[in-house]
Scaffold this active site. Structure first.
Site, PDB file in Angstrom:
ATOM      1  N   CYS A   1     -19.069  -2.279  13.438  1.00  0.00           N
ATOM      2  CA  CYS A   1     -19.149  -2.179  11.973  1.00  0.00           C
ATOM      3  C   CYS A   1     -19.673  -0.811  11.537  1.00  0.00           C
ATOM      4  O   CYS A   1     -20.742  -0.376  11.962  1.00  0.00           O
ATOM      5  CB  CYS A   1     -20.061  -3.277  11.445  1.00  0.00           C
ATOM      6  SG  CYS A   1     -20.199  -3.231   9.652  1.00  0.00           S
TER       7      CYS A   1
ATOM      8  N   LEU B   1       4.823 -20.995   0.601  1.00  0.00           N
ATOM      9  CA  LEU B   1       3.602 -20.194   0.438  1.00  0.00           C
ATOM     10  C   LEU B   1       2.465 -21.047  -0.152  1.00  0.00           C
ATOM     11  O   LEU B   1       1.294 -20.680  -0.035  1.00  0.00           O
ATOM     12  CB  LEU B   1       3.904 -19.000  -0.486  1.00  0.00           C
ATOM     13  CG  LEU B   1       3.020 -17.770  -0.401  1.00  0.00           C
ATOM     14  CD1 LEU B   1       2.896 -17.241   1.019  1.00  0.00           C
ATOM     15  CD2 LEU B   1       3.574 -16.660  -1.297  1.00  0.00           C
TER      16      LEU B   1
ATOM     17  N   ARG C   1       0.830  -1.219   0.000  1.00  0.00           N
ATOM     18  CA  ARG C   1       0.000   0.000   0.000  1.00  0.00           C
ATOM     19  C   ARG C   1       0.862   1.266   0.000  1.00  0.00           C
ATOM     20  O   ARG C   1       0.380   2.338  -0.349  1.00  0.00           O
ATOM     21  CB  ARG C   1      -0.924   0.008   1.225  1.00  0.00           C
ATOM     22  CG  ARG C   1      -2.077  -0.942   1.060  1.00  0.00           C
ATOM     23  CD  ARG C   1      -3.057  -0.864   2.216  1.00  0.00           C
ATOM     24  NE  ARG C   1      -4.170  -1.763   1.985  1.00  0.00           N
ATOM     25  CZ  ARG C   1      -4.989  -2.194   2.935  1.00  0.00           C
ATOM     26  NH1 ARG C   1      -4.805  -1.812   4.182  1.00  0.00           N
ATOM     27  NH2 ARG C   1      -5.980  -3.004   2.647  1.00  0.00           N
TER      28      ARG C   1
ATOM     29  N   GLU D   1      -1.661  -9.240  -4.860  1.00  0.00           N
ATOM     30  CA  GLU D   1      -2.953  -9.893  -5.116  1.00  0.00           C
ATOM     31  C   GLU D   1      -2.778 -11.383  -5.371  1.00  0.00           C
ATOM     32  O   GLU D   1      -3.566 -12.205  -4.921  1.00  0.00           O
ATOM     33  CB  GLU D   1      -3.657  -9.234  -6.309  1.00  0.00           C
ATOM     34  CG  GLU D   1      -4.267  -7.879  -5.993  1.00  0.00           C
ATOM     35  CD  GLU D   1      -5.281  -7.936  -4.856  1.00  0.00           C
ATOM     36  OE1 GLU D   1      -5.980  -8.957  -4.725  1.00  0.00           O
ATOM     37  OE2 GLU D   1      -5.356  -6.966  -4.081  1.00  0.00           O
TER      38      GLU D   1
ATOM     39  N   TYR E   1     -11.455 -11.042 -10.974  1.00  0.00           N
ATOM     40  CA  TYR E   1     -11.240 -10.366  -9.696  1.00  0.00           C
ATOM     41  C   TYR E   1      -9.877  -9.669  -9.662  1.00  0.00           C
ATOM     42  O   TYR E   1      -9.772  -8.478  -9.361  1.00  0.00           O
ATOM     43  CB  TYR E   1     -11.355 -11.339  -8.506  1.00  0.00           C
ATOM     44  CG  TYR E   1     -10.582 -10.802  -7.330  1.00  0.00           C
ATOM     45  CD1 TYR E   1     -11.049  -9.686  -6.655  1.00  0.00           C
ATOM     46  CD2 TYR E   1      -9.342 -11.323  -6.978  1.00  0.00           C
ATOM     47  CE1 TYR E   1     -10.308  -9.103  -5.632  1.00  0.00           C
ATOM     48  CE2 TYR E   1      -8.595 -10.764  -5.967  1.00  0.00           C
ATOM     49  CZ  TYR E   1      -9.086  -9.655  -5.295  1.00  0.00           C
ATOM     50  OH  TYR E   1      -8.349  -9.071  -4.301  1.00  0.00           O
TER      51      TYR E   1
ATOM     52  N   GLN F   1      -5.823 -17.307  -1.370  1.00  0.00           N
ATOM     53  CA  GLN F   1      -5.807 -18.457  -0.459  1.00  0.00           C
ATOM     54  C   GLN F   1      -4.812 -18.311   0.686  1.00  0.00           C
ATOM     55  O   GLN F   1      -4.467 -19.284   1.336  1.00  0.00           O
ATOM     56  CB  GLN F   1      -5.441 -19.777  -1.195  1.00  0.00           C
ATOM     57  CG  GLN F   1      -5.993 -19.940  -2.565  1.00  0.00           C
ATOM     58  CD  GLN F   1      -7.381 -20.520  -2.547  1.00  0.00           C
ATOM     59  OE1 GLN F   1      -7.871 -20.956  -1.526  1.00  0.00           O
ATOM     60  NE2 GLN F   1      -8.030 -20.490  -3.679  1.00  0.00           N
TER      61      GLN F   1
HETATM   62 FE1  SF4 Z   1     -20.931  -7.847   8.595  1.00  0.00          FE
HETATM   63 FE2  SF4 Z   1     -22.185  -7.400  10.912  1.00  0.00          FE
HETATM   64 FE3  SF4 Z   1     -21.249  -5.352   9.455  1.00  0.00          FE
HETATM   65 FE4  SF4 Z   1     -23.332  -6.754   8.629  1.00  0.00          FE
HETATM   66  S1  SF4 Z   1     -23.219  -5.484  10.461  1.00  0.00           S
HETATM   67  S2  SF4 Z   1     -21.608  -6.099   7.398  1.00  0.00           S
HETATM   68  S3  SF4 Z   1     -22.801  -8.813   9.317  1.00  0.00           S
HETATM   69  S4  SF4 Z   1     -20.044  -6.984  10.453  1.00  0.00           S
END
Ligand code: SF4
Length: 404
Positions: free
Chosen positions: A246, A124, A69, A81, A164, A86
């Site tokens: 979140c 790896l 980055r 990438e 991707y 994996q």
């Molecule tokens: Fe993921 Fe929970 Fe955020 Fe929804 S609220 S995107 S399930 S971390």
């Protein structure tokens, strides 16, 4: 599709009311929306706007400092990438730094011999990635004048690069408006949309790609795509997502439906096949018997010791390895003469593709023939340490260096 119309879908227990649907939705065609098993409506234009703002703000102050980055030129982004496929970020960082030190430019990578590239990749896993990386560097050198291409079709033509990776490279290195969909974002998007279906099914995949495209802002696409992957990896984890931390919790249908830890629906897993192999470190007066694995075999291009599927060699070996038939097989197949009974040093349990393997590792002394059968040859222990070995052969060698 609304809950009331759904047939055969698990009815979710809702703690909170489902977000009210705005009239102007994203660009996913109605056919895709109605075919996909969404437990909520496809998001509105307003939803997308709020989502972009929230996730970019979060990413600005929460992104991890990663070596690729700091200087996101196409060569470094591409390398990271491919390595990250994996493989966990924590594992990749050291490999990435060593690789860039050894091959600072794509031309230096293209001009290296394959053995050196494989040596830098050793440990790896998924060695096809390293061979493709090398072939792609040579294609860039030969077909693109040594400059990493900046159009989607040309990037996609490079060995080992799919939709991707091409999107990730061009958006991160060139801020091109291209969607991405990989492990973390499959999971994140399935939860954001409350997708009640295997995200890898054909219908779901079309929807998720469309969703990834609809998500993109008009600028800062590289940062945006990275923010999605970062959120998927650090917050929207496979098990126990950290919903309370979140930044897009208000946008998340799975959270609203109290289904965050039940989604995504698991893909039907391929069954594992069990097998029992044996690996032999065969030595004679400081010389060791090794061979390079061929194209089409596991770990092609890497070096290995003698390795057999025990069950194929001797039906009774499962109960009493090593048995006489296994020893006879070693002598007949390799043309060696055993000077000692095989001595078992350790057993490794590992997996390759859909095989779960019990690997018994032996050390034996034997007299070698002048010309090796099946591509085997003698090398000194010093020479051995320079060769790229597969992981289990490297483990056996480390054990022997400590104990024999
Ligand atoms: Fe993921 Fe929970 Fe955020 Fe929804 S609220 S995107 S399930 S971390």
């Amino acid at each position: 599709m609304s809950l009331s119309k759904r047939k055969n879908a698990t009815q979710p227990k809702s703690k909170k009311p489902i977000t009210k649907v705005a009239s102007s939705q994203g660009t996913a065609p109605a056919s895709i929306r109605s075919n996909a098993h969404l437990l909520n409506e496809y998001p509105s234009a307003d939803w997308f706007k709020k989502f972009r703002k929230a996730i970019l703000k979060w990413y600005e102050s929460n992104q991890r400092r990663l070596p690729w980055r700091d200087d996101p030129i196409p060569y470094k982004v591409w390398l990271s990438e491919i390595m990250l496929q994996q493989t966990q970020v924590a594992t990749v960082v050291d490999y990435f730094n060593r690789f860039i030190n050894k091959f600072p430019t794509i031309i230096e990578l293209a001009n290296a011999d394959e053995q050196t590239v494989l040596s830098m990749w050793e440990g790896l896993g998924y060695y096809r990635r390293a061979r493709n990386l090398h072939a792609a560097a040579q294609k860039v050198r030969d077909d693109f004048g040594g400059i990493f291409p900046d159009d989607f079709e040309s990037v996609l033509s490079l060995p080992g690069v799919g939709r991707y990776s091409a999107g990730a490279i061009l958006s991160i290195a060139g801020d091109q408006k291209l969607p991405i969909l990989e492990g973390n974002t499959y999971r994140l998007h399935a939860r954001l949309l409350a997708l009640h279906d295997d995200p890898r099914s054909r219908g779901s995949e079309s929807l998720l790609w469309q969703f990834a495209e609809d998500l993109l802002p008009t600028k800062k696409c590289g940062a945006f795509n990275q923010s999605l992957m970062e959120l998927g990896s650090e917050i929207c984890k496979p098990k126990k997502p950290l919903c309370q931390c979140c930044p897009v919790i208000k946008n998340c249908a799975a959270n609203q439906l109290d289904m965050a830890d039940k989604l995504p629906i698991k893909s039907k897993r391929r069954k594992f096949v069990r097998r029992h192999d044996a690996l032999f470190f065969i030595e004679n007066r400081g010389q060791v018997w090794v061979r390079q694995r061929k194209q089409g075999e596991w770990w092609a291009g890497l070096w290995d010791f003698a390795r057999f599927n025990v069950s194929e060699v001797a039906e009774t070996a499962e109960k009493s390895p090593p048995n006489e038939r296994l020893q006879n097989h070693l002598e007949a197949e390799l043309g060696i003469q055993l000077k000692s009974h095989p001595k078992i040093l350790m057993t490794i349990n590992h997996a390759v593709t859909h095989h779960k393997i019990r690997l018994d590792c032996y050390w034996i002394k034997a007299k070698f023939p002048d010309a090796g059968k099946q591509g085997f040859k003698q090398v000194t222990r010093n020479e051995l340490s320079e060769l790229p070995l597969n992981v289990t052969a490297r483990k056996l060698l480390s054990m022997i260096e400590k104990s024999c």
